[in-house]
Every structure is written in C-alpha cells, then in structure tokens.
Design a protein around this motif. Structure first.
Motif, mmCIF file in Angstrom:
data_model
loop_
_atom_site.group_PDB
_atom_site.id
_atom_site.type_symbol
_atom_site.label_atom_id
_atom_site.label_comp_id
_atom_site.label_asym_id
_atom_site.label_seq_id
_atom_site.Cartn_x
_atom_site.Cartn_y
_atom_site.Cartn_z
ATOM 1 N N ARG A 218 17.990 1.250 -22.007
ATOM 2 C CA ARG A 218 18.847 1.452 -23.180
ATOM 3 C C ARG A 218 19.625 2.757 -23.058
ATOM 4 O O ARG A 218 20.804 2.824 -23.407
ATOM 5 C CB ARG A 218 18.005 1.458 -24.454
ATOM 6 C CG ARG A 218 18.789 1.664 -25.719
ATOM 7 C CD ARG A 218 19.741 0.527 -26.001
ATOM 8 N NE ARG A 218 20.408 0.753 -27.265
ATOM 9 C CZ ARG A 218 21.601 0.283 -27.565
ATOM 10 N NH1 ARG A 218 22.237 -0.487 -26.713
ATOM 11 N NH2 ARG A 218 22.156 0.546 -28.712
ATOM 12 N N GLU B 41 20.577 4.201 -20.290
ATOM 13 C CA GLU B 41 21.646 3.958 -19.319
ATOM 14 C C GLU B 41 22.791 3.166 -19.952
ATOM 15 O O GLU B 41 23.958 3.432 -19.693
ATOM 16 C CB GLU B 41 21.111 3.218 -18.089
ATOM 17 C CG GLU B 41 20.126 4.020 -17.273
ATOM 18 C CD GLU B 41 20.769 5.206 -16.586
ATOM 19 O OE1 GLU B 41 21.985 5.204 -16.343
ATOM 20 O OE2 GLU B 41 20.026 6.163 -16.279
ATOM 21 N N GLN B 42 22.449 2.206 -20.777
ATOM 22 C CA GLN B 42 23.463 1.397 -21.449
ATOM 23 C C GLN B 42 24.318 2.273 -22.372
ATOM 24 O O GLN B 42 25.553 2.156 -22.380
ATOM 25 C CB GLN B 42 22.788 0.289 -22.257
ATOM 26 C CG GLN B 42 23.749 -0.660 -22.935
ATOM 27 C CD GLN B 42 23.032 -1.701 -23.773
ATOM 28 O OE1 GLN B 42 21.880 -1.507 -24.168
ATOM 29 N NE2 GLN B 42 23.704 -2.791 -24.049
ATOM 30 N N LEU B 43 23.673 3.139 -23.127
ATOM 31 C CA LEU B 43 24.411 4.016 -24.041
ATOM 32 C C LEU B 43 25.296 4.998 -23.284
ATOM 33 O O LEU B 43 26.444 5.235 -23.672
ATOM 34 C CB LEU B 43 23.442 4.774 -24.947
ATOM 35 C CG LEU B 43 22.712 3.936 -25.987
ATOM 36 C CD1 LEU B 43 21.644 4.759 -26.674
ATOM 37 C CD2 LEU B 43 23.677 3.363 -26.996
ATOM 38 N N THR B 44 24.776 5.583 -22.204
ATOM 39 C CA THR B 44 25.585 6.532 -21.455
ATOM 40 C C THR B 44 26.768 5.844 -20.773
ATOM 41 O O THR B 44 27.855 6.415 -20.702
ATOM 42 C CB THR B 44 24.752 7.296 -20.403
ATOM 43 O OG1 THR B 44 24.114 6.373 -19.545
ATOM 44 C CG2 THR B 44 23.735 8.191 -21.055
ATOM 45 N N GLU B 45 26.570 4.631 -20.303
ATOM 46 C CA GLU B 45 27.670 3.884 -19.687
ATOM 47 C C GLU B 45 28.759 3.576 -20.722
ATOM 48 O O GLU B 45 29.949 3.726 -20.446
ATOM 49 C CB GLU B 45 27.152 2.591 -19.069
ATOM 50 C CG GLU B 45 28.225 1.704 -18.484
ATOM 51 C CD GLU B 45 28.951 2.331 -17.300
ATOM 52 O OE1 GLU B 45 30.144 2.032 -17.113
ATOM 53 O OE2 GLU B 45 28.324 3.122 -16.565
ATOM 54 N N THR B 46 28.344 3.188 -21.924
ATOM 55 C CA THR B 46 29.298 2.905 -22.989
ATOM 56 C C THR B 46 30.087 4.156 -23.354
ATOM 57 O O THR B 46 31.317 4.119 -23.485
ATOM 58 C CB THR B 46 28.563 2.369 -24.235
ATOM 59 O OG1 THR B 46 27.870 1.188 -23.879
ATOM 60 C CG2 THR B 46 29.538 2.077 -25.369
ATOM 61 N N PHE B 47 29.399 5.283 -23.521
ATOM 62 C CA PHE B 47 30.069 6.526 -23.866
ATOM 63 C C PHE B 47 31.018 6.965 -22.755
ATOM 64 O O PHE B 47 32.141 7.392 -23.029
ATOM 65 C CB PHE B 47 29.053 7.637 -24.150
ATOM 66 C CG PHE B 47 29.712 8.948 -24.458
ATOM 67 C CD1 PHE B 47 30.289 9.172 -25.691
ATOM 68 C CD2 PHE B 47 29.790 9.945 -23.503
ATOM 69 C CE1 PHE B 47 30.930 10.370 -25.972
ATOM 70 C CE2 PHE B 47 30.416 11.138 -23.768
ATOM 71 C CZ PHE B 47 30.988 11.359 -25.012
ATOM 72 N N THR B 48 30.578 6.854 -21.511
ATOM 73 C CA THR B 48 31.406 7.269 -20.382
ATOM 74 C C THR B 48 32.673 6.429 -20.291
ATOM 75 O O THR B 48 33.770 6.960 -20.081
ATOM 76 C CB THR B 48 30.615 7.170 -19.066
ATOM 77 O OG1 THR B 48 29.456 7.987 -19.178
ATOM 78 C CG2 THR B 48 31.437 7.640 -17.888
ATOM 79 N N SER B 49 32.535 5.120 -20.474
ATOM 80 C CA SER B 49 33.722 4.270 -20.411
ATOM 81 C C SER B 49 34.668 4.574 -21.570
ATOM 82 O O SER B 49 35.889 4.539 -21.411
ATOM 83 C CB SER B 49 33.341 2.792 -20.397
ATOM 84 O OG SER B 49 32.730 2.418 -21.606
ATOM 85 N N PHE B 50 34.107 4.890 -22.743
ATOM 86 C CA PHE B 50 34.943 5.266 -23.885
ATOM 87 C C PHE B 50 35.667 6.582 -23.594
ATOM 88 O O PHE B 50 36.873 6.700 -23.788
ATOM 89 C CB PHE B 50 34.080 5.409 -25.144
ATOM 90 C CG PHE B 50 34.776 6.111 -26.277
ATOM 91 C CD1 PHE B 50 35.713 5.448 -27.038
ATOM 92 C CD2 PHE B 50 34.497 7.437 -26.567
ATOM 93 C CE1 PHE B 50 36.375 6.101 -28.081
ATOM 94 C CE2 PHE B 50 35.145 8.088 -27.597
ATOM 95 C CZ PHE B 50 36.079 7.418 -28.357
ATOM 96 N N SER C 27 38.534 6.318 -21.157
ATOM 97 C CA SER C 27 39.570 5.361 -21.528
ATOM 98 C C SER C 27 40.931 6.073 -21.544
ATOM 99 O O SER C 27 41.037 7.222 -21.995
ATOM 100 C CB SER C 27 39.268 4.800 -22.915
ATOM 101 O OG SER C 27 40.387 4.133 -23.444
#
Length: 62
Positions: free
Chosen positions: A26, A28-37, A40
């Motif tokens: 979880r 890793e999922q949150l950090t990936e989401t934040f990084t992609s945001f 952007s």
C-alpha cells in the motif's frame, strides 16, 4: 498515568497496528500515485507559475 495520556497511547498503538497491516504494498502504491501526480505536466506547469509569482511578489515587497 492520566486518562488523556492513556487515550493518546491507545490511538497511537491502533494507528501503528492498522498501518502495519496495510503493509509495504500500500505504501508503494501511495508513493507511486503521488510521484505520478507530482511529475504530471500540468502540475509542473502550475509549480513553475507559482514559483514565478512568488519571486515577483518577493521582489515587489522586499
């Protein structure tokens, strides 16, 4: 110990246990989401614009 301190310790313990259950996946999922945001193109453009405005305001009021 005071009751307020016990409540705070109980909340901290519960948060730790629930957070540990979520696990690394979880996180890793949150950090990936934040990084992609953060990376952007629209967000980069907005950051650059905000930085320019802050610099302009700093010079004006300095």
């Amino acid at each position: 110990m005071r009751p307020k301190t016990l409540v705070i310790l109980a909340v901290v313990a519960a948060a730790y246990i629930l957070g540990a259950r979520a696990g690394r996946e979880r996180y890793e999922q949150l950090t990936e989401t934040f990084t992609s945001f953060w990376n952007s193109p629209d967000v980069k453009k907005a950051r650059k614009k905000a930085k320019a405005q802050a610099e302009k305001a700093r010079k004006r009021y300095a």
